[in-house]
Design an enzyme around this catalytic site. Structure first.
Site, mmCIF file in Angstrom:
data_model
loop_
_atom_site.group_PDB
_atom_site.id
_atom_site.type_symbol
_atom_site.label_atom_id
_atom_site.label_comp_id
_atom_site.label_asym_id
_atom_site.label_seq_id
_atom_site.Cartn_x
_atom_site.Cartn_y
_atom_site.Cartn_z
ATOM 1 N N ARG A 33 11.157 -31.026 -29.290
ATOM 2 C CA ARG A 33 11.927 -32.033 -30.010
ATOM 3 C C ARG A 33 11.708 -31.826 -31.508
ATOM 4 N NH1 ARG A 33 10.626 -37.752 -27.785
ATOM 5 N NH2 ARG A 33 11.848 -37.034 -26.010
ATOM 6 N N ARG A 83 7.200 -42.184 -34.207
ATOM 7 C CA ARG A 83 8.197 -41.129 -33.943
ATOM 8 C C ARG A 83 9.216 -41.017 -35.073
ATOM 9 N NH1 ARG A 83 8.560 -40.324 -28.353
ATOM 10 N NH2 ARG A 83 6.514 -40.568 -27.423
ATOM 11 N N LYS A 123 3.333 -44.612 -27.743
ATOM 12 C CA LYS A 123 4.363 -44.238 -28.719
ATOM 13 C C LYS A 123 4.797 -45.437 -29.568
ATOM 14 C CE LYS A 123 7.209 -42.927 -25.338
ATOM 15 N NZ LYS A 123 8.388 -42.641 -24.494
ATOM 16 N N LYS A 168 7.944 -46.778 -32.459
ATOM 17 C CA LYS A 168 9.281 -46.421 -32.949
ATOM 18 C C LYS A 168 9.765 -47.358 -34.048
ATOM 19 C CE LYS A 168 10.503 -44.232 -28.631
ATOM 20 N NZ LYS A 168 11.434 -44.141 -27.507
ATOM 21 N N CYS A 210 21.127 -40.463 -20.789
ATOM 22 C CA CYS A 210 19.897 -39.731 -21.092
ATOM 23 C C CYS A 210 19.944 -38.353 -20.434
ATOM 24 C CB CYS A 210 18.689 -40.505 -20.588
ATOM 25 S SG CYS A 210 18.510 -40.398 -18.802
ATOM 26 N N CYS A 227 14.133 -33.439 -16.946
ATOM 27 C CA CYS A 227 13.198 -34.559 -17.086
ATOM 28 C C CYS A 227 12.393 -34.751 -15.809
ATOM 29 C CB CYS A 227 13.945 -35.841 -17.417
ATOM 30 S SG CYS A 227 12.797 -37.210 -17.553
ATOM 31 N N CYS A 233 16.233 -43.099 -14.853
ATOM 32 C CA CYS A 233 15.105 -43.924 -14.404
ATOM 33 C C CYS A 233 14.963 -45.108 -15.352
ATOM 34 C CB CYS A 233 13.815 -43.083 -14.359
ATOM 35 S SG CYS A 233 12.979 -42.922 -15.951
ATOM 36 N N CYS A 242 15.683 -44.333 -21.753
ATOM 37 C CA CYS A 242 15.897 -43.467 -22.925
ATOM 38 C C CYS A 242 17.303 -43.584 -23.505
ATOM 39 C CB CYS A 242 15.605 -42.018 -22.550
ATOM 40 S SG CYS A 242 13.907 -41.778 -22.003
HETATM 41 FE FE1 SRM Z 1 12.561 -41.097 -23.694
HETATM 42 C C1 SRM Z 1 9.938 -40.272 -21.720
HETATM 43 C C2 SRM Z 1 13.956 -38.117 -23.215
HETATM 44 C C3 SRM Z 1 14.706 -41.767 -26.201
HETATM 45 C C4 SRM Z 1 11.767 -44.430 -23.473
HETATM 46 N N1 SRM Z 1 11.993 -39.451 -22.694
HETATM 47 C C5 SRM Z 1 10.858 -39.285 -21.973
HETATM 48 C C6 SRM Z 1 10.694 -37.828 -21.522
HETATM 49 C C7 SRM Z 1 9.885 -37.125 -22.552
HETATM 50 C C8 SRM Z 1 10.166 -37.631 -20.101
HETATM 51 C C9 SRM Z 1 8.682 -37.460 -19.911
HETATM 52 O O1 SRM Z 1 7.884 -38.265 -20.415
HETATM 53 O O2 SRM Z 1 8.332 -36.521 -19.181
HETATM 54 C C10 SRM Z 1 12.196 -37.394 -21.545
HETATM 55 C C11 SRM Z 1 12.450 -35.908 -21.748
HETATM 56 C C12 SRM Z 1 13.681 -35.499 -21.001
HETATM 57 C C13 SRM Z 1 14.160 -34.148 -21.324
HETATM 58 O O3 SRM Z 1 14.231 -33.299 -20.388
HETATM 59 O O4 SRM Z 1 14.514 -33.886 -22.461
HETATM 60 C C14 SRM Z 1 12.757 -38.344 -22.565
HETATM 61 N N2 SRM Z 1 13.974 -40.075 -24.637
HETATM 62 C C15 SRM Z 1 14.478 -38.885 -24.225
HETATM 63 C C16 SRM Z 1 15.733 -38.514 -24.999
HETATM 64 C C17 SRM Z 1 15.891 -37.027 -25.242
HETATM 65 C C18 SRM Z 1 16.946 -39.080 -24.241
HETATM 66 C C19 SRM Z 1 18.291 -38.579 -24.672
HETATM 67 O O5 SRM Z 1 19.028 -38.184 -23.763
HETATM 68 O O6 SRM Z 1 18.628 -38.604 -25.855
HETATM 69 C C20 SRM Z 1 15.508 -39.369 -26.266
HETATM 70 C C21 SRM Z 1 14.713 -38.648 -27.325
HETATM 71 C C22 SRM Z 1 14.543 -39.499 -28.536
HETATM 72 C C23 SRM Z 1 13.888 -38.814 -29.701
HETATM 73 O O7 SRM Z 1 14.551 -37.989 -30.321
HETATM 74 O O8 SRM Z 1 12.742 -39.139 -30.009
HETATM 75 C C24 SRM Z 1 14.671 -40.504 -25.700
HETATM 76 N N3 SRM Z 1 13.062 -42.783 -24.742
HETATM 77 C C25 SRM Z 1 14.073 -42.860 -25.658
HETATM 78 C C26 SRM Z 1 14.405 -44.232 -25.916
HETATM 79 C C27 SRM Z 1 15.522 -44.717 -26.847
HETATM 80 C C28 SRM Z 1 15.032 -45.012 -28.235
HETATM 81 O O9 SRM Z 1 13.909 -44.689 -28.590
HETATM 82 O O10 SRM Z 1 15.817 -45.604 -28.979
HETATM 83 C C29 SRM Z 1 13.577 -45.001 -25.117
HETATM 84 C C30 SRM Z 1 13.620 -46.543 -24.969
HETATM 85 C C31 SRM Z 1 13.031 -47.253 -26.123
HETATM 86 C C32 SRM Z 1 11.554 -47.438 -25.926
HETATM 87 O O11 SRM Z 1 10.811 -46.557 -26.317
HETATM 88 O O12 SRM Z 1 11.148 -48.457 -25.336
HETATM 89 C C33 SRM Z 1 12.730 -44.077 -24.391
HETATM 90 N N4 SRM Z 1 11.063 -42.164 -22.803
HETATM 91 C C34 SRM Z 1 10.969 -43.521 -22.778
HETATM 92 C C35 SRM Z 1 9.880 -43.893 -21.908
HETATM 93 C C36 SRM Z 1 9.427 -45.332 -21.575
HETATM 94 C C37 SRM Z 1 8.362 -45.800 -22.487
HETATM 95 C C38 SRM Z 1 7.832 -47.156 -22.058
HETATM 96 O O13 SRM Z 1 7.772 -48.046 -22.873
HETATM 97 O O14 SRM Z 1 7.456 -47.306 -20.909
HETATM 98 C C39 SRM Z 1 9.359 -42.683 -21.403
HETATM 99 C C40 SRM Z 1 8.176 -42.523 -20.424
HETATM 100 C C41 SRM Z 1 6.857 -42.704 -21.060
HETATM 101 O O15 SRM Z 1 6.702 -42.761 -22.272
HETATM 102 O O16 SRM Z 1 5.906 -42.775 -20.280
HETATM 103 C C42 SRM Z 1 10.126 -41.623 -21.969
HETATM 104 FE FE1 SF4 Z 2 14.012 -39.014 -18.121
HETATM 105 FE FE2 SF4 Z 2 14.071 -41.541 -17.388
HETATM 106 FE FE3 SF4 Z 2 14.174 -40.911 -19.957
HETATM 107 FE FE4 SF4 Z 2 16.242 -40.417 -18.450
HETATM 108 S S1 SF4 Z 2 15.409 -42.469 -18.871
HETATM 109 S S2 SF4 Z 2 15.320 -38.985 -19.902
HETATM 110 S S3 SF4 Z 2 15.323 -39.922 -16.518
HETATM 111 S S4 SF4 Z 2 12.455 -40.570 -18.630
#
Ligand code: SRM
Ligand code: SF4
Length: 574
Positions: free
Chosen positions: A75, A144, A208, A210, A429, A435, A474, A478
């Site tokens: 990233r 982030r 994390k 944000k 996402c 993922c 899931c 994201c």
């Molecule tokens: Fe996310 C984890 C992709 C924005 C909440 N997110 C992941 C991981 C890294 C999976 C992992 O932990 O193994 C995903 C990688 C997938 C892949 O193959 O690329 C992933 N998140 C993404 C992206 C790429 C989605 C997209 O399609 O654009 C976004 C990258 C953002 C960036 O550039 O930094 C992305 N993730 C978000 C957002 C939206 C936001 O930030 O506005 C959220 C919800 C907001 C929040 O943080 O509450 C988000 N991602 C999560 C979570 C849940 C965290 C939690 O509070 O429980 C995880 C899982 C974790 O952290 O354990 C996660």
């Molecule tokens: Fe992966 Fe779940 Fe985030 Fe989609 S919402 S990118 S399935 S961790």
């Protein structure tokens, strides 16, 4: 006597890591396996990378007793979402040379590469840095990528806000030299413990973190889903300061009601001079009071709920050593992007391109990646990533506009936005195949779901209604599905929870309407609701508001209320 709770395993990994070094350097050098050790897989996140494997290939490789098809996601941090044409060209080159030939524009205004094998990882990170970008703190228990509205050039206020986003980002970037040592062969310099990480300390944050800045009336960066947000307050055409919002977040776990998405609370007002200080002190409060025993309870939103927003404000004033002012008036109208050409007050032009699912790639029918590469080669402005996974070709001078327009036309991008308003308001996402947490498809599937719904939208006269629709594989959220008007959250292959009633400006959480809905039943489930909306809506009434007024779902006021008032019918098998 209350029993002392054990710290979560990641706290130990951070403590032992010597400020994020772990054994990453040694692991990268070991080419006998495509993976890293378990601890290093956690630590490498702080450096902006995730170890993954291609889930489409898992079964076949298992059958042939082969190691999983390991590769890495990288990233790239893009503070405020702004990249130069040169950076675009370099990103494009590396996507072809080291990754799977695609660039993913994320929901936080960053670039992602997928499919980088271990032996190419160091070289890719190094070349990213040579292009004046980096990956440090793109992931991990730190602050982030700081987001801000993608079009700062429409007014001087936007320019100030972009600057603030960059300052906050720079101030909260981890100070450890580990990144330079591991990826850039930087010299090892002995420093005091204190100097290694003056803000975070050796265990960094519990989870994390944000931060986002928005300039109303556009909430295109979804401030209510962030740990900390700043809402720009403009008075007499000037930036007076920012309202401070705390405690937003999306992540939850199916079947665990102790986890829930939460909307940020707006608690105070700060001046432009105070904004970096406020960001630092909120981060310190989370560092000092966030939960370190249960990672499912460790996000700042739970710290805010455990103590209450009023307590956070008292602590914040205390940490700052001065009192912040009362919240000022503001209004958000939507959280979408404005597509096509816009001219700004200085006479420059901006074109927002619809990029479905944020995936920039070439197909025979639509060679978008090649088209953007050719535009980057002649572009005299910059590129802006939107938090809705779209791309703005920004600051095109009047002299260059015709040339850019011709390329947009040549590559079929000029009319990318002549689609249904629902499709333009969609986010998916990544989910499968990269993922590791995905339970169902999202990016590869939402376009088909929208195609099915479009037939109904057309016949009901709703083609031009920007109903926000989001799908995630899931409940981690994201794609921020819990604040969209229609949200699908994966439960298993081909099965989704359907949520309705999120606010059109991302200001309200949605409510579960159907649990475990089969993909093939989506259209039949939504059709009668869309029909009622077309017939019964009041003037200007948004879909998310309508479903609540019509009693289809109860309103969700705040995170604690997310699992409440769900009708029995929601649990009927779809
Ligand atoms: Fe996310 C984890 C992709 C924005 C909440 N997110 C992941 C991981 C890294 C999976 C992992 O932990 O193994 C995903 C990688 C997938 C892949 O193959 O690329 C992933 N998140 C993404 C992206 C790429 C989605 C997209 O399609 O654009 C976004 C990258 C953002 C960036 O550039 O930094 C992305 N993730 C978000 C957002 C939206 C936001 O930030 O506005 C959220 C919800 C907001 C929040 O943080 O509450 C988000 N991602 C999560 C979570 C849940 C965290 C939690 O509070 O429980 C995880 C899982 C974790 O952290 O354990 C996660
Ligand atoms: Fe992966 Fe779940 Fe985030 Fe989609 S919402 S990118 S399935 S961790």
């Amino acid at each position: 006597m209350s029993e002392e709770k054990k710290l979560s395993a990641n706290e130990g990994i951070k403590t032992r890591s010597n400020y994020l070094r772990g054994t990453i350097a040694e692991g990268l050098a070991d080419l006998s396996t495509g993976s890293l050790s378990d601890d290093d897989q956690q630590l490498i996140k702080f450096h902006g990378s995730y170890q993954q494997d291609d889930r489409d290939l898992r079964a076949g490789r298992r059958k042939h007793k082969l190691e999983k098809a390991y590769s890495f996601m990288i990233r790239i941090r893009v503070p405020g979402g702004v990249a130069t044409p040169q950076q675009w060209l370099e990103t494009d080159r590396m996507a072809g040379q080291f990754a799977n030939g695609t660039i993913k524009l994320t929901t936080r205004q960053a670039f992602q590469f997928h499919g980088i094998i271990k032996s190419n990882l160091k070289r890719t990170v190094r070349e990213i840095n040579q292009a004046a970008m980096d990956t440090i703190a793109a992931c991990g228990d730190v602050n982030r990528n700081v987001m801000c509205n993608p079009n700062p050039h429409l007014s001087s206020v936007h320019a100030e806000v972009l600057e603030a986003a960059r300052e906050i980002s720079a101030h909260l970037t981890p100070a450890t030299r580990a990144y330079h040592e591991i990826w850039l062969d930087g010299e090892k310099i002995e420093t005091s413990e204190e100097a290694q990480e003056p803000i975070y300390g050796k265990t960094y944050l519990p989870r994390k973190f944000k931060i986002t800045i928005a300039v109303p009336p556009s909430n295109d960066v979804d401030i209510f889903a962030n740990c900390l947000s700043f809402i720009a307050i403009v008075e007499d055409g000037k930036l007076a300061g920012y309202n401070v919002a705390v405690g937003g977040g999306m992540g939850s776990t199916h079947g665990d009601e102790k986890t829930y998405p939460r909307i940020a609370d707006v608690i105070a007002f700060c001046t432009p001079e105070q904004v970096v200080d406020v960001a630092e002190k909120i981060v310190l409060i989370q560092r000092d009071f966030g939960c370190r025993t249960d990672r499912k309870h460790a996000r700042f939103k739970y710290t805010v709920d455990d103590h209450g927003p009023d307590w956070i404000l008292v602590k914040l004033n205390d940490y700052l050593g001065y009192e912040l002012g009362p919240v000022r008036d503001y209004e958000f109208t939507d959280n979408g992007d404005r597509f096509g050409w816009v001219e700004d007050e200085k006479g420059n032009f901006h074109f927002t391109l619809f990029v479905e699912g944020g995936r920039v790639l070439d197909t025979e029918a639509y060679p978008m990646r090649t088209g953007l590469r050719e535009i980057a080669a002649i572009h005299d402005g910059d590129f802006r990533l939107t938090a809705n996974q779209n791309l703005m070709i920004a600051n095109v001078s009047p002299a260059k506009k015709a040339e850019v327009e011709a390329l947009l036309e040549k590559y079929g991008m000029a009319r990318s936005h002549e689609r249904s308003a629902m499709r333009l308001a969609s986010i998916a996402c990544v989910a499968l195949p990269t993922c590791g947490l995905a339970l169902a498809e999202a990016e590869r599937h939402l376009p088909d779901v929208v195609t099915r719904l479009e037939e109904d939208l057309e016949s009901l006269g709703l083609r031009h209604d920007a109903i926000t629709i989001r799908m995630t594989g899931c409940p981690n959220g994201c794609g921020r599905p819990f604040i969209s008007e229609i949200g699908f959250v994966g439960r298993g292959p081909g099965r989704y929870n359907l949520y309705l009633g999120g606010g059109h400006a991302g200001q309200r959480l949605s409510k579960l309407y159907r649990q475990d809905l089969a993909d093939e039943d989506i259209r039949a489930t939504l059709r009668p609701i869309l029909e009622r909306y077309a017939k019964e809506r009041e003037e200007g009434e948004r879909f998310g508001d309508f479903v609540i007024r019509a009693g289809i779902v109860a309103a969700t006021r705040q995170g604690g209320d997310f699992h409440a008032n769900i009708g029995e019918e929601a649990y009927a098998k779809g």
